[in-house]
Structure formats: structure tokens, C-alpha cells
Write an enzyme that holds these catalytic residues in place. Sequence first.
Site, PDB file in Angstrom:
ATOM      1  N   ASN A  42       0.878  -1.278   0.069  1.00  0.00           N
ATOM      2  CA  ASN A  42       0.000   0.040  -0.234  1.00  0.00           C
ATOM      3  C   ASN A  42       0.851   1.237   0.186  1.00  0.00           C
ATOM      4  O   ASN A  42       1.982   1.167  -0.075  1.00  0.00           O
ATOM      5  CB  ASN A  42      -1.025   0.047   1.144  1.00  0.00           C
ATOM      6  CG  ASN A  42      -0.512   0.007   2.440  1.00  0.00           C
ATOM      7  OD1 ASN A  42       0.794   0.727   2.643  1.00  0.00           O
ATOM      8  ND2 ASN A  42      -1.079   0.068   3.698  1.00  0.00           N
ATOM      9  N   MET A  44       1.329   3.336   2.449  1.00  0.00           N
ATOM     10  CA  MET A  44       1.892   3.512   3.639  1.00  0.00           C
ATOM     11  C   MET A  44       1.314   4.888   4.503  1.00  0.00           C
ATOM     12  O   MET A  44       1.779   5.089   5.596  1.00  0.00           O
ATOM     13  CB  MET A  44       3.400   3.763   3.566  1.00  0.00           C
ATOM     14  CG  MET A  44       3.970   2.304   3.026  1.00  0.00           C
ATOM     15  SD  MET A  44       5.810   2.313   2.868  1.00  0.00           S
ATOM     16  CE  MET A  44       6.088   3.362   1.524  1.00  0.00           C
ATOM     17  N   VAL A  45       0.256   5.250   3.896  1.00  0.00           N
ATOM     18  CA  VAL A  45      -0.184   6.487   4.725  1.00  0.00           C
ATOM     19  C   VAL A  45      -0.911   6.028   5.843  1.00  0.00           C
ATOM     20  O   VAL A  45      -1.774   5.151   5.926  1.00  0.00           O
ATOM     21  CB  VAL A  45      -1.312   7.326   3.862  1.00  0.00           C
ATOM     22  CG1 VAL A  45      -2.179   8.440   4.642  1.00  0.00           C
ATOM     23  CG2 VAL A  45      -0.641   7.805   2.542  1.00  0.00           C
ATOM     24  N   HIS A 431      -9.868   0.922  -1.010  1.00  0.00           N
ATOM     25  CA  HIS A 431     -10.352   0.912   0.453  1.00  0.00           C
ATOM     26  C   HIS A 431     -11.639  -0.128   0.364  1.00  0.00           C
ATOM     27  O   HIS A 431     -12.562   0.423   0.995  1.00  0.00           O
ATOM     28  CB  HIS A 431     -10.422   2.284   1.015  1.00  0.00           C
ATOM     29  CG  HIS A 431      -9.528   2.992   1.219  1.00  0.00           C
ATOM     30  ND1 HIS A 431      -9.255   4.306   1.218  1.00  0.00           N
ATOM     31  CD2 HIS A 431      -8.093   2.786   0.932  1.00  0.00           C
ATOM     32  CE1 HIS A 431      -8.302   4.754   1.418  1.00  0.00           C
ATOM     33  NE2 HIS A 431      -7.305   3.935   1.243  1.00  0.00           N
TER      34      HIS A 431
END
Length: 499
Positions: A42, A44-45, A431
Site C-alpha cells: 500500500n 503507507m499513509v 479501500h
Amino acid sequence: MKNSHVDWNYTSVNDNYTSQYTKSRAVEMTRGKMLGGSSSLNFMVYVRGNPHDFDVWADTVKDKNWKYEKVLPYFKKSERLTDSVIRSSHYGAYHNYKGYMGVQRQYHPDVDGYMQAYKELGNKIVIDTSTGDLGYTQPLFTISDGTRQSTSNAFLSPIKDRTNLHVWKNTLVTKIIFDRKKNAVAIEALTSDNRKLTVKARREIIVSAGSINTPQLLMLSGIGPRKHLQEMAIPVISDLPVGENFHDHQGVPLAFKMGKLPSFQPPQNPHEIPVPVIIGYAALNRTQSYPDYQNFDLVLRNPAFLLGFCTFVFGLEDALCRQLNESCESHEVLLAVPNTMHPKSRGKILLKSKDPKDYPLIHGGYYSNPDDLENQATYIEDVIRVINTTYFKKANAELVRFDLPACAGYEWGSREYWKCYSRELLVTVYHYTGTCAMGSVVDSRLRVSGVRRLRVVDASVMPFITSGNINAPTIMIGEKGADMIKEDNNIVCSCNKFL
Ligand SMILES: Cc1cc2nc3c(=O)[nH]c(=O)nc-3n(C[C@H](O)[C@H](O)[C@H](O)COP(=O)(O)OP(=O)(O)OC[C@H]3O[C@@H](n4cnc5c(N)ncnc54)[C@H](O)[C@@H]3O)c2cc1C
């Protein structure tokens, strides 16, 4: 890592309505196929969502244990924040500095002008949105010491030598086996060399295959909508709305051509995220304390990144990406992706066949509720006001006008145009949630209804999507689920110092 062997490479079913300017005429639904799952590929947020999300969630499932104040300790439990500014601010008490998963904040000077521009529109600049503050921020990332903090790196690696942990890599779980009393007692799996394994469970089975594969596995095992299972000739063990309630944050890319770049660009530091990121949370009604949309912005100075995002990440047609590249040549580009935080539309996951190796059918259902299309157009209108700010004017900024024959019948910039644009250029923000929702498929202790000794612990259990990226909320569900399993099995543990 998208489109590689560590991606499941799912694509939604073409609805002939949305994403028609993508190469696949559908949504490419990237999913990690490795240890750590999607957290291993992903962006990485690190985002927790808004307190309001969890309060609504708790009301819906009628269990106050999912209220914000009850889930906050589980967000903190996993976190190891290394940021002295946040630590010494009033946000400091909402974080942990000793957990397994490293989290750090971006500090990038290239975003300052943009932040000021969004401020000029009435948004706040905030140093941390973890407690639900709206405004624009330099995000937190699940990165530590230059290393991605996937769930595999952060949680599995430190305990990988435990004698009671066994991991079969490259192994596909194909079925959950029940006894006559509907106790989940074993799983069947196929190894990469096609050996069939049966693994028995002494206590219970926990499925964490994500929002696409968990419903597939449950349905293959006889847990799902009766009618659909009967069509597939699968004996029904529990008739539940598995696979329904699929929802996601849909977004739309907007490209702002900014000022001309100097001919010399400093070399990229390989330990930095290559693209500075800005994230904004905004509500149209400025008195509302939870966001309507997230504005995910990337500052692009390298044409290779611009093309990469356009053609590879968003998967847009080559002609559009060529046009974008040519019209922005030698200029900085702000790529903004406003995405809807609370979609009303719902899609569903269905089995294609009884074969576990056959990919399930993913019906995204994007904009099936017309309110979402109206709202998406409104969020675009709200974001593009930025073109009139001092910073953008000084840069002679222009919003790139894509050549979209499908929208040619609408005046550029009109509301109908933005609705058309929102349909044609829809992209996922990856998501996917809700396909084994708490309250309908699992109870609030994550136990699958109608059977025993089976739980689901992953993003599929969210009854509603949270206001932001969902990796941290999914990890929170994992932390909370772990405690529930220990409690229900009378396992005493003294490690919950945050509770
Ligand atoms: C490209 C991309 C970018 C994203 N960026 C962000 C971001 O920046 N911030 C953020 O918060 N969120 C982000 N997300 C979302 C977030 O990473 C995911 O929502 C989250 O990781 C989901 O976790 P999960 O445990 O539910 O499922 P997954 O992470 O998908 O894990 C499921 C695991 O189960 C395995 N599995 C599935 N089926 C089987 C089977 N039958 N047998 C054996 N194993 C199986 C899979 O291979 C995988 O390892 C992104 C997602 C993607 C795809």
C-alpha cells in the site's frame, strides 16, 4: 508491486458506466498477495479515521465497545510514533511511542505553498489529523528507519521464531470444514505444488483474507446468501448476506499544471517517498466536525512519476496520459484526488464458480446511489476553487482539460461535465470494506453468525467505511479482535497496558 505476482490482480466487472477511460474499462483492484497482505504494497499513509465513524459504528452494531473511546487504545497499542513535534503538542497523548509498528511524519518543503493555498480557501493547516481534526496536513506514514512497516515486518518478523507459530507461504485456503453442529473444525488448503492440506483447529478458526477473499472463502464453505449458494450448488450452512455491502472510497484525478520547473532537478533520495503528499479532510458545511471528502494530493516534479500515476496506478488510457504528459511538459504538476468519505453506493462480491482458484466477480456498484455522483461533482467543485488562490495564480496554474469525447456534450466545468468526468475517470483508492459486515454477517465480537468457532478479523467486517485510508483501522480491528479471542478463550494476558 501492482500487477506483479504479489498482486492478486483483480479487476471489477465492467459496468459500462464508470471508469470507461481506464485501459480495462473497469476498476483495477490491487490486493497484496504476500505476507502482510495489502499493507505490503500500500501507499503507507497512516490514517485512523474520525471519532464520529466509530460512534456511528457502535450505535449500528449496538455495542459500545466500538465507540471511539474504546477503540482508541487499540490504535495506540500497535503504534510507535517517532515525531517530536506531535509528541510535544496536544496531540501527543493520543499516540504511543513504543508499539510494534513504526509511524513517522513527512516534512517536505515542496508542499508549503499548496498548504497555504488550501488555507486561503478556509481550510485549516493541522499537524495531525489522527484525532479527527479537519484540515490539510503532511501525512503520517507507516515507515520507520527507511523501512515499510507492513503488518508482516512490524508484527510477524519480531515473533517469527515462536514455536507455536506456523506459516505456510504460497498456500491457498480453499474451504472451511464444519462438523454436524456447525462448529468450524478445520480448513482445507492447496500448496503451490498442488498438495492438499487439511489443518484442524483445536479452538477456533480466524479468517483474515481481506474484503474480497474472505467473502469468497466463506461462500465456498457454505456461508453466504442462500440463493447464490444454491445457484452454485454449494450446500448452505448459514444463510448470510456475505459479499454484499461492498463499498470503497471512489476518487477522481485532477491535474493542475503549475509553474515551470528548473532544468536541473536534484537526484532523488532513495530513502524518501519519491512524491511529496498532502492530505486534506474537508466538510462542505464548515461547522461539521467529520469530513465529507478527502483530498489526496501528490506534488509531481518528475514526468516519469506523472506518467506512472496516470497510466499505471490509475490505469487511464494511453491517449489521456500522453495528453497529460505533453500538456504539462517541464512543469510541476499537482495531482489531486478528491475522494468520497461516506459513499452510499453498495456493490457485491459473487462467486464465479465453485473452483477456489477462480477469481470472484467484483461488482463495485460505484455511483449506484446517484447521491454519490452528485457529491463527487461537488467535491471537485470545492477543490478546484484552489485555482484562484494567490499561490496558484502566481504559478499561472491551469487545470488540465482532458479530451473526453464521452463528456463533449457538456460545457467544460459545468456541473453535468463534472458528473460525466467523475463517472468516466473514476478510480479506486483501494479501500474495499464491508463484505462481511459486523451486525449482519459477524457479531460485534467478530463471530460469524449461525455457526460456531469461526471469526472474521479484517477490513471486511467494517459496517461502514471510516473517514480515510483504512490500513490503521484494519490493524485496530486486528488488535481488538486478538483481545476478544483471548477473553473468549480465557487466556489471561497482562500486555494490555493501554486499556
Ligand atoms: C495499492 C494500495 C494502496 C493502499 N494505500 C493505503 C494507504 O496508503 N494507507 C492505508 O491506510 N491503506 C491503504 N490501502 C488499504 C489497506 O492497505 C488495506 O485496506 C488493508 O491492508 C486491508 O487489510 P486486510 O487484512 O483486510 O486484507 P489484506 O491486506 O488484503 O490481507 C489479506 C491477506 O490474506 C491473503 N489471502 C487471501 N485469500 C487467501 C486464501 N484463500 N488463502 C490464503 N491466504 C489468502 C492475501 O494474500 C493477503 O495476504 C491501500 C491498498 C492498496 C491495494
